[in-house]
Design an enzyme around this catalytic site. Structure first.
Site, mmCIF file in Angstrom:
data_model
loop_
_atom_site.group_PDB
_atom_site.id
_atom_site.type_symbol
_atom_site.label_atom_id
_atom_site.label_comp_id
_atom_site.label_asym_id
_atom_site.label_seq_id
_atom_site.Cartn_x
_atom_site.Cartn_y
_atom_site.Cartn_z
ATOM 1 N N GLY A 222 -13.735 -1.478 -23.587
ATOM 2 C CA GLY A 222 -14.398 -2.061 -24.514
ATOM 3 C C GLY A 222 -14.159 -1.814 -26.055
ATOM 4 N NE ARG B 28 -14.252 -3.784 -19.845
ATOM 5 C CZ ARG B 28 -14.612 -2.676 -20.373
ATOM 6 N NH1 ARG B 28 -14.341 -1.342 -19.940
ATOM 7 N NH2 ARG B 28 -15.701 -2.969 -21.218
ATOM 8 C CG ASP C 136 -14.267 4.079 -15.553
ATOM 9 O OD1 ASP C 136 -14.561 5.145 -14.807
ATOM 10 O OD2 ASP C 136 -14.909 3.256 -15.595
ATOM 11 C CE LYS D 256 -13.523 2.902 -25.299
ATOM 12 N NZ LYS D 256 -13.314 1.666 -24.515
ATOM 13 C CB THR D 257 -17.328 4.381 -24.765
ATOM 14 O OG1 THR D 257 -18.502 3.558 -24.466
ATOM 15 C CG2 THR D 257 -17.812 5.901 -24.539
ATOM 16 C CG ASP E 159 -21.456 2.211 -23.288
ATOM 17 O OD1 ASP E 159 -21.634 1.358 -24.148
ATOM 18 O OD2 ASP E 159 -21.072 2.081 -22.132
HETATM 19 P P1 FBP Z 1 -16.241 1.046 -22.503
HETATM 20 O O1 FBP Z 1 -17.126 1.818 -21.620
HETATM 21 O O2 FBP Z 1 -14.886 0.622 -22.035
HETATM 22 O O3 FBP Z 1 -16.213 1.535 -24.044
HETATM 23 O O4 FBP Z 1 -17.196 -0.373 -22.703
HETATM 24 C C1 FBP Z 1 -18.399 -0.242 -22.876
HETATM 25 C C2 FBP Z 1 -18.958 -1.552 -22.923
HETATM 26 O O5 FBP Z 1 -19.117 -1.985 -24.398
HETATM 27 C C3 FBP Z 1 -20.508 -1.367 -22.408
HETATM 28 O O6 FBP Z 1 -21.612 -1.049 -23.378
HETATM 29 C C4 FBP Z 1 -20.666 -2.665 -21.919
HETATM 30 O O7 FBP Z 1 -21.624 -2.868 -20.711
HETATM 31 C C5 FBP Z 1 -19.227 -3.180 -21.448
HETATM 32 O O8 FBP Z 1 -18.143 -2.529 -22.460
HETATM 33 C C6 FBP Z 1 -18.854 -4.681 -21.446
HETATM 34 O O9 FBP Z 1 -17.851 -4.848 -21.109
HETATM 35 P P2 FBP Z 1 -16.625 -6.100 -21.586
HETATM 36 O O10 FBP Z 1 -16.355 -5.806 -22.905
HETATM 37 O O11 FBP Z 1 -15.519 -6.232 -20.426
HETATM 38 O O12 FBP Z 1 -17.467 -7.612 -21.482
#
Ligand code: FBP
Length: 549
Positions: free
Chosen positions: A78, A142, A173, A199-200, A202
């Site tokens: 993400g 991803r 991951d 990175k994230t 979250d």
């Molecule tokens: P990462 O763990 O890859 O940083 O992504 C986090 C996130 O933004 C979450 O908060 C959310 O649930 C998810 O990605 C959404 O995924 P997508 O971008 O595939 O819709």
């Protein structure tokens, strides 16, 4: 490309670097490390990259004379504000090693490495993206890098481009994949280093060495601005309850940080729900009690913050999701061939009685959302589950019952919001702009140091940038074994909200007052220019966690 006035001014911003990185560095090695759990299994799976020492960099007196180095970079998972600055820091770092160094960006995530889809990132391209949000410089994806064939295919292009090191910018991951890739290339003697960057948005990729993942600071500031705006609207009209779901797939760090910044009436913390073994109905009852209590004072309005991952932390739901994950992974083909009604029947028939009962008790739409495709890492896509609507619907029903019993005499009208994507590509705050640039620059130092299987780390983040401490930690140090897609796998352990941690304790000491009184805070938009106390403050989570350190 034509730029907005802010874009133009931001392009000129020179991120601050820690003093240590302002000249040549020398490496200081710490003690050998161990994984956070399951040491024997992790050691067995990573014989070549397990137990490496932590690294810190110190200022060196003699400038390092480097050779040109070719590096590949991948954005994974993400989006998170600041990714472009990691890349520009990396670019400047390898150019500092030698001006003939070259940077190649693999396009649309880890899949770009396997498919040999890349572009060379030259100075004019990099300059277009300095201090901007988004991952659009090379795109993200991803794709899970986990198979030997993928690694071998990647190695072909790595060799063709003369690449010495791959930098993977990703979450838990993706960095798990980085560790597996590093181990494989080491095992076969490929002479390719792999370095990760945390990175994230979250905020769940952290530990004693990684104080925060990048992007969390900016994303939570964006959400807090908008929550503050809604609070003002809510306090002006005094007629709505706003149910606001916030991103953060598993951990509730985002919701907690936004609560600390905005002081809403209710904020649910998933980790607490799990620890107290609360049912969905308990969560609903607690919200309804707050609505009723405020109604007694004539306040038929309020704000409820809901972490995106809540559903997975409610013990009964967690068991259901775990069994669903395994069952759907085992029967993927058969399940995909059925229509929606038959899929529901299939699930009800193939689950244990206990979980089938929970599944059957859910509103059909939510139950269906739980069976939708997992992401490539086997995670339920919780951002698709409309928890905010589920909760407000159940709160409405509960309040109707309370009204009948004479325990609620107010009005309840709910509105719904989901904040996630709007925060992930904002222009990085000064904190994230500086932090990301330092992470990228530091990754170049790790490459120059010849290490592999390390994550770039910059610590001491609650202090001014010059005092930040760069270094690296072995990725295996953060790993444990977890069940994914019905198999035990080595993965980086997620950092959940600690109920004994300073940020949660601060929130817990205030929430009763925030529930009843109207104590809203209005943080306003991110400021890039102006007094340091307005522009350069890190998140409250980081400040509380590192107070006094
Ligand atoms: P990462 O763990 O890859 O940083 O992504 C986090 C996130 O933004 C979450 O908060 C959310 O649930 C998810 O990605 C959404 O995924 P997508 O971008 O595939 O819709």
């Amino acid at each position: 490309m034509k730029k907005s006035a802010l874009q133009a001014a931001r392009a000129a911003y020179q991120p601050k670097l820690p003093i240590v990185l302002q000249s040549a560095v020398k490496i200081v090695e710490g003690e050998p490390t161990h994984s956070v759990a399951d040491q024997d299994e992790i050691k067995h799976l990573f014989p070549n990259t397990y137990g490496l020492p932590q690294i810190t960099f110190e200022k060196n007196t003699a400038p390092a004379a480097g050779k040109p180095v070719n590096v590949g970079v991948i954005l994974s998972g993400g989006q998170a504000p600041g990714g472009h600055n990691v890349i520009s820091g990396l670019f400047d770092g390898i150019k500092k090693i030698h001006r003939d160094s070259r940077l190649f960006g693999f396009v649309m995530g880890p899949g770009g490495l396997v498919d040999h889809n890349y572009i060379e990132l030259t100075a004019p391209i990099i300059d277009e993206y300095r201090n901007t949000g988004g991952f659009d410089i090379i795109g993200s994806g991803r794709t899970k890098l986990e198979k030997k064939e993928q690694f071998d295919k990647g190695l072909e292009i790595i060799k063709e481009l003369g690449i010495k090191a791959i930098v993977i910018i990703g979450g838990d991951d993706s960095n798990t994949n980085a560790a597996v890739l590093a181990e494989y290339y080491k095992e076969i003697g490929a002479d390719v280093q792999v370095i990760g960057c945390p990175k994230t948005i979250d905020g769940d990729l952290k530990n004693e060495c990684i104080e925060t993942s990048f992007g969390f600071d900016t994303a939570t500031k964006v959400y807090s601005e908008v929550i503050g705006n809604i609070q003002r609207d809510c306090n002006s009209a005094k007629k709505y309850w706003h149910f606001i779901k916030l991103m953060g797939r598993s951990a509730s760090h985002i919701a907690l940080e936004c609560a600390l910044q905005t002081q809403p009436n209710v904020c649910i913390i998933s980790e607490e729900v799990e620890a107290k073994n609360l049912s969905l109905q308990d969560v609903v009852n607690n919200i309804a009690d707050t609505v009723a209590r405020r109604a007694q004072d004539g306040n038929n309005f309020g704000i409820v913050l809901i972490p995106e991952g809540l559903i997975e932390f409610i013990p009964a739901m967690k068991n259901l999701i775990a069994e669903l994950n395994d069952m759907l992974a085992r029967n993927a083909k058969q399940f995909a061939a059925l229509d929606a009604a038959a899929q529901r029947e299939f699930v009800l028939k193939n689950l244990s009685k206990e979980n089938a009962d929970v599944f059957a008790s859910l509103p059909e739409g939510v139950a269906r959302q739980l069976t939708l495709d997992r992401d490539p890492h086997g995670n339920v896509q919780v951002s698709l589950i409309e928890t905010e609507k589920l909760l407000s619907e159940m709160v409405g029903k509960r309040l109707a019952k309370m009204k009948e019993e004479g325990r609620f005499n107010g009005k309840f009208s709910a509105l719904h919001h989901f904040f996630g994507y709007e925060g992930r590509c904002a222009d990085p705050s000064n904190f994230d702009a500086d932090y990301c640039y330092a992470l990228g620059y530091n990754a170049a130092c790790l490459i120059n140091a010849g290490v592999t299987g390390y994550m770039s780390t910059v610590r001491n983040l609650s202090k001014p940038v010059v005092q930040w401490q760069p270094g690296g930690i072995p990725i295996t140090m953060m790993m444990n074994m977890e069940r994914r897609n019905d198999q035990l796998k080595p993965v980086i352990q997620k950092a959940l909200v600690r109920l004994d941690g300073a940020p949660f304790l601060k929130f817990a000491s205030k929430r009763d007052q925030w529930a009843v009184e109207t104590c809203y805070m209005y943080p306003g938009p991110i400021q890039y220019f102006g007094p340091t106390e307005v522009c350069d403050q890190p998140s409250m989570t980081l400040r509380y966690e590192h107070q006094g350190k």
